[in-house]
Write a protein that holds these residues in place. Structure first.
Motif, PDB file in Angstrom:
ATOM      1  N   LEU A   1      54.778  20.450  -6.526  1.00 25.26           N
ATOM      2  CA  LEU A   1      54.134  21.763  -6.513  1.00 25.26           C
ATOM      3  C   LEU A   1      53.054  21.810  -5.433  1.00 25.26           C
ATOM      4  O   LEU A   1      52.912  22.795  -4.707  1.00 25.26           O
ATOM      5  N   ALA A   2      52.288  20.703  -5.313  1.00 25.95           N
ATOM      6  CA  ALA A   2      51.214  20.663  -4.325  1.00 25.95           C
ATOM      7  C   ALA A   2      51.758  20.529  -2.914  1.00 25.95           C
ATOM      8  O   ALA A   2      51.075  20.845  -1.949  1.00 25.95           O
ATOM      9  N   GLY A   3      53.016  20.052  -2.792  1.00 25.31           N
ATOM     10  CA  GLY A   3      53.558  19.795  -1.464  1.00 25.31           C
ATOM     11  C   GLY A   3      54.392  20.931  -0.906  1.00 25.31           C
ATOM     12  O   GLY A   3      54.828  20.854   0.242  1.00 25.31           O
ATOM     13  N   ILE A   4      54.606  21.988  -1.681  1.00 23.97           N
ATOM     14  CA  ILE A   4      55.408  23.108  -1.182  1.00 23.97           C
ATOM     15  C   ILE A   4      54.655  23.799  -0.048  1.00 23.97           C
ATOM     16  O   ILE A   4      53.475  24.104  -0.186  1.00 23.97           O
ATOM     17  N   PRO A   5      55.311  24.030   1.092  1.00 25.06           N
ATOM     18  CA  PRO A   5      54.632  24.676   2.215  1.00 25.06           C
ATOM     19  C   PRO A   5      54.050  26.031   1.800  1.00 25.06           C
ATOM     20  O   PRO A   5      54.688  26.778   1.058  1.00 25.06           O
ATOM     21  N   THR A   6      52.857  26.322   2.301  1.00 25.63           N
ATOM     22  CA  THR A   6      52.167  27.515   1.812  1.00 25.63           C
ATOM     23  C   THR A   6      52.838  28.790   2.279  1.00 25.63           C
ATOM     24  O   THR A   6      52.661  29.832   1.662  1.00 25.63           O
ATOM     25  N   VAL A   7      53.615  28.711   3.356  1.00 24.91           N
ATOM     26  CA  VAL A   7      54.304  29.914   3.799  1.00 24.91           C
ATOM     27  C   VAL A   7      55.300  30.363   2.717  1.00 24.91           C
ATOM     28  O   VAL A   7      55.529  31.564   2.507  1.00 24.91           O
ATOM     29  N   ILE A   8      55.829  29.386   1.969  1.00 26.29           N
ATOM     30  CA  ILE A   8      56.755  29.723   0.885  1.00 26.29           C
ATOM     31  C   ILE A   8      55.994  30.384  -0.269  1.00 26.29           C
ATOM     32  O   ILE A   8      56.447  31.379  -0.836  1.00 26.29           O
TER      33      ILE A   8
ATOM     34  N   MET B   1      48.112  30.694   4.849  1.00 28.19           N
ATOM     35  CA  MET B   1      49.352  31.464   4.908  1.00 28.19           C
ATOM     36  C   MET B   1      49.543  32.400   3.728  1.00 28.19           C
ATOM     37  O   MET B   1      50.043  33.520   3.885  1.00 28.19           O
TER      38      MET B   1
END
Lengths: 260, 286, 299
Positions: C119-126, C224
């Motif tokens: 969860l913490a590693g999901i790219p913020t653009v997503i 983002m």
């Protein structure tokens, strides 16, 4: 003292002169002068914290590996002062090997690679690796037990076998002096007996210095014994003298088990 | 007495349930998030999408330059950040003596880890794009991301070096190895498996970074594959952002499809890291 | 003599050490670079804009003909989204941490902790896409006045992003409470709830506070999600239903265009960056201070 043990001290391999050592500001050795006879076993005994481990770590300059330590005085290997500026401790340690309290074979290496580790670390390719391995393991009295499993990891061996592997690793470098820092303290009595036999055999070729807190062990394996107390060398003599007719009252109290 | 005990138990169970829901909610959210993107983007996910170039017509637009750009960016960033980070970690763990300079470096690293990524973008914009005349190139992007990654790489590498027991360092010295030989042949082989997992995860995270790349000006229309490190480029998150910010809804579908690809790669890297750790650790006998 | 120091060995060891030292110094140089560049460009900015214009105004329109440089319009947007994010993440993260440390089975922890990492590693653009296309329409079902770009949806999704930080660091803090303290409470007849609220949480307060501050710092610097979902309107407002602009979003907005070096517009992003940097630096130093205190044994 020197007089009575003249034959033993005919040839001195190592000699410390007024050797002092510190941890931070705490002086743990207060000027030790001691001669190690060549091709004999020298035992260093004394209660915990007397500086015996520090002393032998000064003999191959391992003491300075620990941060915030200091050494003053001289240690001679043959005629060379090993604390002279031009001496590289790394090269010194090839001639003065060390075996530690707990067996510490390299976890990533097989039995064979552990024996060759010293050479490989220095980037030396042995002319005949197999012969080197067999010779070192035979000298360490381990060959028969491991000759068929040389590719197994070093850590798969029992504690006593691991310690003999560490001795073989040191022997492969063909050192002149072998320092042993309580080599049996982590081992059971049977493994200890094997190491003690081994030490007896080693002295035909090597000069051995062994630190031990086990007085019976010192009595069994050593030719000369030094008794350390609170960073001082209290008494140094033939082993049988130290254990039968010690000159110093402190020594007598210690070897008869009144403190320690 | 018995009654009160029962009541307390009910309250405790209710509290436990609330706590459980709090942890369930984010987990459910991951599923919803992935599901949302897959549903939105499913119609565009095809080989054409993966091998196509950007286009003004949403139904023709493809993801290839972004995929290739991210791949090069990842290689280049790793090539810069991993040696630097590992070197810094080795210096701090094996060589540095406690003192002013060492604590300065340590405090620095922990503070840098907390600097927002967009600030690294400003640094990259001024230092690499303008002052070093790299322009808006792959190299400028990789240098910027490498600096961003560095604190994380240093921290995971130090962690893995610290695990190696001191007795093995002493054993190396006692065998007449110098410090570097001991590090290179004993300590690194033991610590690399641990470090590798963390490094792969940090590199994966860098692939998802968008803000610093936008700040250095990488958001341009790129309809070609980069042919050198000085070439202009686009990357997956930038292409996704580009599509999101278009007014036509058809581009949102492209964005969702891009997100599915990016998420898939992130999960792949996470799995790879875990698998590698398990596999390499079996070779290390403790 | 064989054991003498050879020139070659000494040289090699010195070179290696120098090289590794340089690797360590890169981080110091990075900090110097960041501070130097921010200070330099911000200084240039204040040659054209007075402190009064910067701190004494609530409008931010540097790209318009009628220029205003009131940083508070951007600060309010940043504070608003971060507050929504913390409002979401703190209660959930703390309860999750309590569950993990006090109630969960070992297997459940082994499964959940990596999931939170993901969860913490999901790219913020997503996350941004999710906030814009899922969260905001979802919230619009309940909140009629919610605009398409708004601080609320962006803030809630940002809360999801920082939740793992709070959960994981709080769990560490709770885990560090010595079992003897808990046993002491149980021995006095306290039940589990009372023990958690009267003994465990107060004892781990510093650790939880440090976790929260680090999470706030992350939220303030997050870019983002707010760029995509919270809008591009500098708006001195604390109404989460409206579109706003954060400091980070402004930097992105300017970066999207081609702004030549040396222009005032170019300098504004560094002045805003400086403000952002100081905010996060203060928060990080405070969190660092709290964690050092914990290490020294203060609660």
């Amino acid at each position: 003292m020197e007089n009575e043990s003249k034959n033993i001290f005919q040839s001195v391999k190592m000699r410390s002169e007024n050797l002092k050592a510190w941890f931070g500001t705490h002086e743990v050795l207060h000027g030790i002068t001691l001669s190690v006879p060549e091709k004999y076993v020298t035992a260093i005994i004394g209660p915990s914290g007397c500086g015996k481990s520090t002393f032998i770590r000064c003999l191959n300059r391992m003491h300075e590996v620990v941060p915030a330590t200091k050494v003053l005085g001289s240690v001679y290997l043959d005629a060379i002062d090993i604390y002279k500026n031009s001496i590289n401790p790394v090269n010194l340690r090839k001639k003065v090997g060390m075996v530690f309290q707990k067996p510490n074979p390299f976890p990533t290496m097989s039995i064979r690679d552990n024996v060759l580790a010293g050479l490989r670390l220095q980037g030396i390719k042995p002319y005949d690796a197999h012969a080197t391995v067999e010779k070192a393991l035979t000298q360490a009295a381990l060959w028969d037990e491991v000759k068929d499993i040389l590719n197994r990891p070093g850590l798969s061996l029992s504690g006593g076998q691991q310690q003999r592997l560490c001795i073989a690793r040191t022997l492969a470098l063909e050192p002149e002096v072998i320092l042993m820092d309580e080599p049996c303290s982590a081992l059971d009595p049977i493994a200890t007996a094997k190491i003690e036999d081994l030490i007896q055999e080693l002295k035909s070729k090597y000069t051995v210095v062994i630190v031990t807190h086990n007085m019976q062990q010192a009595a069994r394996v050593s030719d000369v014994t030094a008794f350390f107390y609170l960073g001082e060398l209290i008494e140094f003599d033939r082993t049988e003298k130290i254990f039968t007719t010690p000159k110093n009252r402190k020594t007598e109290e210690y070897v008869t088990g009144r403190f320690g | 007495m018995r009654h009160r005990f029962l009541k307390e138990n009910t309250i405790e169970n209710a509290f436990k349930a609330i706590c459980f829901l709090s942890i369930l909610l984010p987990l459910v959210l991951i599923v919803v998030l992935i599901g949302d993107a897959v549903i939105d983007g499913w119609s565009r996910l095809s080989l054409d999408f993966l091998t196509g170039f950007p286009s003004r017509k949403p139904e023709l637009a493809g993801f290839l330059p972004a995929l290739v750009g991210s791949f090069y960016l990842m290689l280049l960033t790793s090539a810069i950040a991993i040696p630097l980070g590992l070197g810094a970690a080795i210096y701090l763990e094996e060589y540095a003596k406690p003192g002013f300079l060492t604590s300065l470096i340590e405090i620095n690293i922990s503070n840098l880890a907390g600097v927002p990524s967009i600030i690294y973008g400003l640094l990259g914009l001024e230092l690499f794009v303008r002052m070093s005349h790299m322009g808006r190139s792959l190299l400028a992007g990789a240098c910027t991301l490498a600096l961003l990654l560095l604190p994380m790489v240093i921290m995971v590498s130090r962690e893995s070096l610290r695990v190696v027991p001191n007795s093995l360092r002493e054993a190396g010295f006692a065998l007449g190895a110098d410090q570097w030989q001991t590090i290179w042949k004993i300590i690194l082989p033991m610590s690399i498996p641990g470090a590798l997992t963390g490094i792969i995860l940090s590199v994966a995270r860098a692939i998802g970074e968008t803000a610093p790349l936008i700040t250095i000006g990488a958001l341009t229309y790129v309809a070609f594959l980069p042919d050198s490190i000085h070439s202009a480029f686009t990357a997956m998150p930038i292409q996704i952002f580009n599509w999101i910010s278009r007014p036509q809804t058809a581009f949102q579908t492209n964005a969702a499809a891009g997100i599915v690809v990016l998420l898939f790669l992130m999960l792949f890297f996470n799995a790879l890291a875990i698998w590698l750790r398990a596999r390499l650790q079996r070779k290390v006998y403790w | 003599m064989v054991i003498d120091l050879t020139e070659k060995q000494a040289f090699r060891e010195r070179m290696i050490k120098a090289l590794l030292f340089f690797c360590g110094m890169v981080s110091v140089l990075t900090t110097l670079g960041i501070v130097g560049i921010l200070v330099f460009e911000t200084w240039g900015f204040f040659q054209h804009v007075s402190f009064k214009q910067f701190f004494g105004d609530t409008q931010w329109t540097p790209l318009f003909t009628n220029q205003h440089f009131g940083i508070w319009a951007l600060v309010s947007g940043t504070v608003l989204t971060s507050a929504v994010a913390i409002g979401t993440a703190l209660p959930l993260g703390l309860l999750a941490a309590i569950y993990l440390s006090e109630f969960a089975t070992k297997n459940f922890r082994l499964f959940v902790k990596p999931a939170l990492e993901v969860l913490a590693g999901i790219p913020t653009v997503i996350y941004g896409y999710f906030a814009l296309t899922f969260m905001t329409p979802f919230l619009q079902n309940f909140i009629p006045g919610l605009s398409g770009f708004n601080a609320l949806g962006a803030g809630i999704v940002m809360g999801m992003m920082i939740l793992p930080i709070i959960a994981s660091l709080s769990e560490d803090a709770i885990y560090a409470v010595p079992p003897s303290l808990k046993e002491g409470a149980y021995a006095l007849g306290a039940n589990k709830l009372a023990t958690i609220f009267k003994v465990v949480l107060p004892s781990s307060f510093s650790g939880i506070a440090a976790a929260t501050i680090l999470a706030i710092s992350r939220a303030i610097g997050e870019t983002m999600i707010v760029v995509i979902a919270a809008g591009q309107q500098p708006n001195f407002s604390f109404d989460p239903r409206e579109a706003i602009q954060t400091m980070t979003a402004y930097i992105v907005q300017v970066s999207l265009g081609d702004t030549p070096t040396g222009t005032l517009a170019y300098q504004t992003i560094f002045a805003v960056g400086m403000t952002l940097f100081l905010f996060t630096l203060l928060l990080n130093l405070f969190a660092h201070h709290l964690r050092r205190r914990i290490l020294k044994g203060h609660l």
